[in-house]
Scaffold this motif. Structure first.
Motif, short mmCIF file in Angstrom:
data_model
loop_
_atom_site.label_atom_id
_atom_site.label_comp_id
_atom_site.label_asym_id
_atom_site.label_seq_id
_atom_site.Cartn_x
_atom_site.Cartn_y
_atom_site.Cartn_z
N GLU A 52 0.83 -1.21 0.00
CA GLU A 52 0.00 0.00 0.00
C GLU A 52 0.86 1.25 0.00
O GLU A 52 0.58 2.20 -0.74
N ASN A 53 1.90 1.26 0.84
CA ASN A 53 2.78 2.44 0.90
C ASN A 53 3.53 2.64 -0.41
O ASN A 53 3.70 3.78 -0.86
N GLU A 99 -1.79 13.94 1.80
CA GLU A 99 -0.98 12.75 2.08
C GLU A 99 -0.76 12.60 3.58
O GLU A 99 -0.89 11.51 4.13
N THR A 123 2.01 9.75 -5.11
CA THR A 123 2.29 11.11 -4.64
C THR A 123 3.50 11.68 -5.35
O THR A 123 3.48 12.84 -5.78
N ARG A 157 1.00 4.18 -2.82
CA ARG A 157 0.61 5.54 -2.43
C ARG A 157 1.77 6.52 -2.59
O ARG A 157 1.60 7.61 -3.13
N THR A 209 -3.98 11.43 5.19
CA THR A 209 -4.20 10.01 4.93
C THR A 209 -3.33 9.17 5.83
O THR A 209 -3.79 8.19 6.42
#
Length: 153
Positions: free
Chosen positions: A81-82, A130, A89, A85, A133
């Motif tokens: 997930e990181n 970000e 970004t 994401r 989140t």
């Protein structure tokens, strides 16, 4: 702060950070997935060899434990997930920078000072989103009714 200082000290710095974090998370995700795949493939192979492998049951048990630990680490640290994401970004920051430098998109037909203010507003909004989140996910992942791993709520 001038636009070149902002690009250098803020936008490029954040772009490098997100790119590095994305690469690090991708690397950890891929390593742990390969461990899972390799261990899972070895278990039936070793089982099929039966008594021919000294301490085979112990090895099979250790491989199963390695899969459980690897899967748990992936779930806990959210490497996949990181990676996604942070890469997203970084790409958004890159697009914003190139649109600004080329005077396209939301920066078309703007005066220089207005373009710079728009860049700062858009980049800072992206970074704030970000951060928000991250804070939400961190809060949701904290143990119920108690302190986090470092003793803080």
């Amino acid at each position: 702060m001038t636009d070149s200082e902002y690009l250098d000290q803020r936008l490029d710095d954040q772009l490098k950070w997100y790119s590095a974090k994305s690469a690090n998370n991708r690397s950890w995700f891929n390593r742990l997935r390969m461990l899972d795949i390799s261990a899972a493939a070895l278990i039936p192979f070793l089982t099929g060899l039966g008594e021919k492998v000294p301490q085979g049951n112990w090895i099979i048990g250790a491989l199963g434990m390695a899969i459980a630990l690897s899967t748990g680490a992936q779930s806990l640290f959210k490497f996949h997930e990181n990676w996604i994401r942070y890469r997203g970004t970084a790409e958004q920051l890159k697009q914003e920078k190139f649109r600004y430098l080329s005077g396209s998109g939301p920066y078309a037909n703007m005066a220089s000072d207005e373009r710079f203010r728009t860049l700062v507003d858009r980049v800072e909004a992206l970074l704030a989103s970000e951060t928000s989140t991250w804070a939400t996910e961190t809060k949701q992942a904290a143990p119920a009714g108690g302190a986090g791993p470092n003793g803080q709520p």
